[in-house]
Design a protein around this motif. Structure first.
Motif, PDB file in Angstrom:
ATOM      1  N   ARG A 231       0.823  -1.209   0.000  1.00 42.74           N
ATOM      2  CA  ARG A 231       0.000   0.000   0.000  1.00 42.74           C
ATOM      3  C   ARG A 231       0.861   1.265   0.000  1.00 42.74           C
ATOM      4  NH1 ARG A 231      -5.309  -0.817   0.893  1.00 42.74           N
ATOM      5  NH2 ARG A 231      -5.981  -2.874   1.647  1.00 42.74           N
ATOM      6  N   GLY A 232       2.109   1.118  -0.420  1.00 40.19           N
ATOM      7  CA  GLY A 232       3.019   2.252  -0.403  1.00 40.19           C
ATOM      8  C   GLY A 232       2.935   3.121  -1.642  1.00 40.19           C
ATOM      9  N   ASP A 233       3.777   4.141  -1.696  1.00 39.89           N
ATOM     10  CA  ASP A 233       3.769   5.042  -2.840  1.00 39.89           C
ATOM     11  C   ASP A 233       4.527   4.415  -4.010  1.00 39.89           C
ATOM     12  OD1 ASP A 233       6.211   5.158  -1.674  1.00 39.89           O
ATOM     13  OD2 ASP A 233       6.318   7.326  -1.498  1.00 39.89           O
ATOM     14  N   TYR A 234       4.436   5.081  -5.150  1.00 40.28           N
ATOM     15  CA  TYR A 234       5.020   4.570  -6.388  1.00 40.28           C
ATOM     16  C   TYR A 234       6.259   5.375  -6.746  1.00 40.28           C
ATOM     17  CZ  TYR A 234       0.589   2.115  -6.828  1.00 40.28           C
ATOM     18  OH  TYR A 234      -0.493   1.309  -6.599  1.00 40.28           O
ATOM     19  N   ILE A 235       7.289   4.692  -7.267  1.00 40.44           N
ATOM     20  CA  ILE A 235       8.521   5.350  -7.685  1.00 40.44           C
ATOM     21  C   ILE A 235       8.890   4.869  -9.085  1.00 40.44           C
ATOM     22  CG2 ILE A 235       9.422   5.637  -5.343  1.00 40.44           C
ATOM     23  CD1 ILE A 235      11.189   3.192  -5.815  1.00 40.44           C
ATOM     24  N   ILE A 236       9.595   5.702  -9.798  1.00 42.82           N
ATOM     25  CA  ILE A 236      10.046   5.346 -11.138  1.00 42.82           C
ATOM     26  C   ILE A 236      11.304   4.483 -11.035  1.00 42.82           C
ATOM     27  CG2 ILE A 236      11.560   7.336 -11.509  1.00 42.82           C
ATOM     28  CD1 ILE A 236      10.425   7.492 -14.375  1.00 42.82           C
ATOM     29  N   THR A 237      11.506   3.577 -11.982  1.00 42.88           N
ATOM     30  CA  THR A 237      12.701   2.744 -12.019  1.00 42.88           C
ATOM     31  C   THR A 237      13.707   3.324 -13.005  1.00 42.88           C
ATOM     32  OG1 THR A 237      11.872   1.349 -13.817  1.00 42.88           O
ATOM     33  CG2 THR A 237      11.320   0.688 -11.541  1.00 42.88           C
ATOM     34  N   ARG A 238      14.898   2.734 -13.042  1.00 44.96           N
ATOM     35  CA  ARG A 238      15.898   3.176 -14.013  1.00 44.96           C
ATOM     36  C   ARG A 238      15.370   2.988 -15.438  1.00 44.96           C
ATOM     37  NH1 ARG A 238      21.438   4.035 -14.284  1.00 44.96           N
ATOM     38  NH2 ARG A 238      21.731   3.487 -12.092  1.00 44.96           N
ATOM     39  N   LYS A 239      14.664   1.863 -15.672  1.00 41.68           N
ATOM     40  CA  LYS A 239      14.104   1.622 -17.000  1.00 41.68           C
ATOM     41  C   LYS A 239      13.108   2.717 -17.368  1.00 41.68           C
ATOM     42  CE  LYS A 239      11.301  -1.617 -19.692  1.00 41.68           C
ATOM     43  NZ  LYS A 239      10.587  -2.909 -19.725  1.00 41.68           N
ATOM     44  N   GLY A 240      12.236   3.077 -16.417  1.00 40.38           N
ATOM     45  CA  GLY A 240      11.252   4.117 -16.677  1.00 40.38           C
ATOM     46  C   GLY A 240      11.902   5.452 -16.966  1.00 40.38           C
ATOM     47  N   TYR A 241      12.921   5.797 -16.175  1.00 39.40           N
ATOM     48  CA  TYR A 241      13.592   7.086 -16.379  1.00 39.40           C
ATOM     49  C   TYR A 241      14.369   7.097 -17.694  1.00 39.40           C
ATOM     50  CZ  TYR A 241      15.812  11.484 -15.226  1.00 39.40           C
ATOM     51  OH  TYR A 241      16.226  12.793 -15.252  1.00 39.40           O
ATOM     52  N   SER A 242      15.028   5.978 -18.027  1.00 37.78           N
ATOM     53  CA  SER A 242      15.771   5.881 -19.283  1.00 37.78           C
ATOM     54  C   SER A 242      14.825   6.008 -20.482  1.00 37.78           C
ATOM     55  CB  SER A 242      16.527   4.551 -19.362  1.00 37.78           C
ATOM     56  OG  SER A 242      17.518   4.477 -18.366  1.00 37.78           O
ATOM     57  N   THR A 243      13.616   5.452 -20.332  1.00 39.82           N
ATOM     58  CA  THR A 243      12.616   5.566 -21.399  1.00 39.82           C
ATOM     59  C   THR A 243      12.227   7.022 -21.610  1.00 39.82           C
ATOM     60  OG1 THR A 243      11.750   3.354 -20.933  1.00 39.82           O
ATOM     61  CG2 THR A 243      10.309   4.848 -22.143  1.00 39.82           C
ATOM     62  N   LEU A 244      12.019   7.751 -20.516  1.00 36.68           N
ATOM     63  CA  LEU A 244      11.693   9.176 -20.625  1.00 36.68           C
ATOM     64  C   LEU A 244      12.830   9.957 -21.274  1.00 36.68           C
ATOM     65  CD1 LEU A 244       9.922  10.051 -17.243  1.00 36.68           C
ATOM     66  CD2 LEU A 244       8.893   9.900 -19.508  1.00 36.68           C
ATOM     67  N   GLN A 245      14.063   9.633 -20.901  1.00 41.37           N
ATOM     68  CA  GLN A 245      15.203  10.309 -21.504  1.00 41.37           C
ATOM     69  C   GLN A 245      15.273  10.035 -23.002  1.00 41.37           C
ATOM     70  OE1 GLN A 245      18.348   8.777 -18.857  1.00 41.37           O
ATOM     71  NE2 GLN A 245      18.722  10.878 -18.222  1.00 41.37           N
ATOM     72  N   GLY A 246      15.002   8.779 -23.383  1.00 40.49           N
ATOM     73  CA  GLY A 246      14.987   8.431 -24.806  1.00 40.49           C
ATOM     74  C   GLY A 246      13.911   9.196 -25.543  1.00 40.49           C
ATOM     75  N   LEU A 247      12.725   9.319 -24.958  1.00 42.78           N
ATOM     76  CA  LEU A 247      11.644  10.090 -25.572  1.00 42.78           C
ATOM     77  C   LEU A 247      12.029  11.557 -25.726  1.00 42.78           C
ATOM     78  CD1 LEU A 247       8.435   8.712 -23.802  1.00 42.78           C
ATOM     79  CD2 LEU A 247       9.067   8.434 -26.196  1.00 42.78           C
TER      80      LEU A 247
END
Length: 258
Positions: A231-247
């Motif tokens: 039930r905790g909060d959500y955080i971005i992963t390295r994969k998620g952040y790398s995807t944003l950087q690629g975009l």
């Protein structure tokens, strides 16, 4: 009178153009600042995560290497004690590398060379079994270093730019589909700055209950987002952040960013 008005209009147009250029410059600077801040945020989370689980992982790798070598090596061999000690020493050292922030290719090569030196002393047929077991354990540790992105050899760097290595089915299912939805992209972008609770993501996207959970699950299943606990909060992963950087790079290169 008309000439004076025209000159005034030209002056204000030039001033307006200058102000627009300044605003654009400030916007670009602010964007770069946010990107750096987001990267620092991600790196900070990764450092904290590494502190929390690296020591237990290194301890486990050392214990596993000791137990495997003790149980799997040939027993009726006069060199067993010597080889077991040598193998354990190398494997414990390489297990310790897993706890580092970065492992150089030369360091891994040095340990591989030590295995090769030991092989030169192998005189009996049963030696192959012991070396095979030790080598498998070593390669598993190296694979773990790659997975943690603390080790990268030259061959892997060359393969990164190889377009022929792209697997369309995997790219579509693991990258394209998760970010093809506007709401999921909004959530991923928001999480790049800080962690968010379910309620905060609901307010951000306007989605509620099952609808929000459906989109979150897409990001969770593809490893772009993690939940700290049930039930905790959500955080971005390295994969998620790398995807944003690629975009962001694609966005800029095809001219969508002015």
């Amino acid at each position: 009178m008309e000439t004076a008005q025209a000159d005034t209009d030209i002056y204000y147009r030039e001033e307006l153009h200058s102000i627009k250029e300044e605003v654009t410059s400030l916007r670009n600077e602010f964007s770069r600042f946010l990107q750096r801040s987001n990267q620092q945020h991600i790196e900070g989370m990764l450092v904290e995560m590494r502190k929390n689980f690296m020591k237990p992982m290194v301890d486990y790798l050392c214990e596993d290497a000791n137990e495997r070598m003790h149980s799997q090596m040939t027993r009726d061999c006069g060199m067993r004690e010597f080889c077991e000690t040598a193998f354990k020493e190398i494997l414990q050292e390489t297990a310790g590398l897993v706890g580092r922030a970065k492992v150089e290719a030369g360091t891994v090569k040095m340990h591989r060379d030590r295995f090769e030196e030991l092989k030169k002393e192998a005189k009996k047929p049963q030696c192959s079994r012991c070396f095979s077991e030790a080598s498998n354990l070593f390669e598993k540790q190296v694979k773990l270093m790659r997975s943690l992105q603390i080790y990268e050899d030259r061959e892997e760097k060359d393969e990164k730019g190889d377009i022929s290595a792209i697997e369309p089915d995997r790219i579509v299912s693991e990258v394209c589909e998760p970010i093809a939805n506007k709401q999921r992209l909004v959530m991923l972008k928001a999480l790049s700055g800080e962690s968010k609770t379910f309620s905060e993501l609901s307010k951000l996207t306007g989605l509620r209950g099952g609808n929000l959970l459906f989109h979150l699950q897409k990001l969770l299943d593809t490893g772009m987002v993690l939940q700290r606990s049930e039930r905790g909060d959500y955080i971005i992963t390295r994969k998620g952040y790398s995807t944003l950087q690629g975009l962001s790079r694609i966005y800029s290169e095809i001219g969508l960013i002015e």
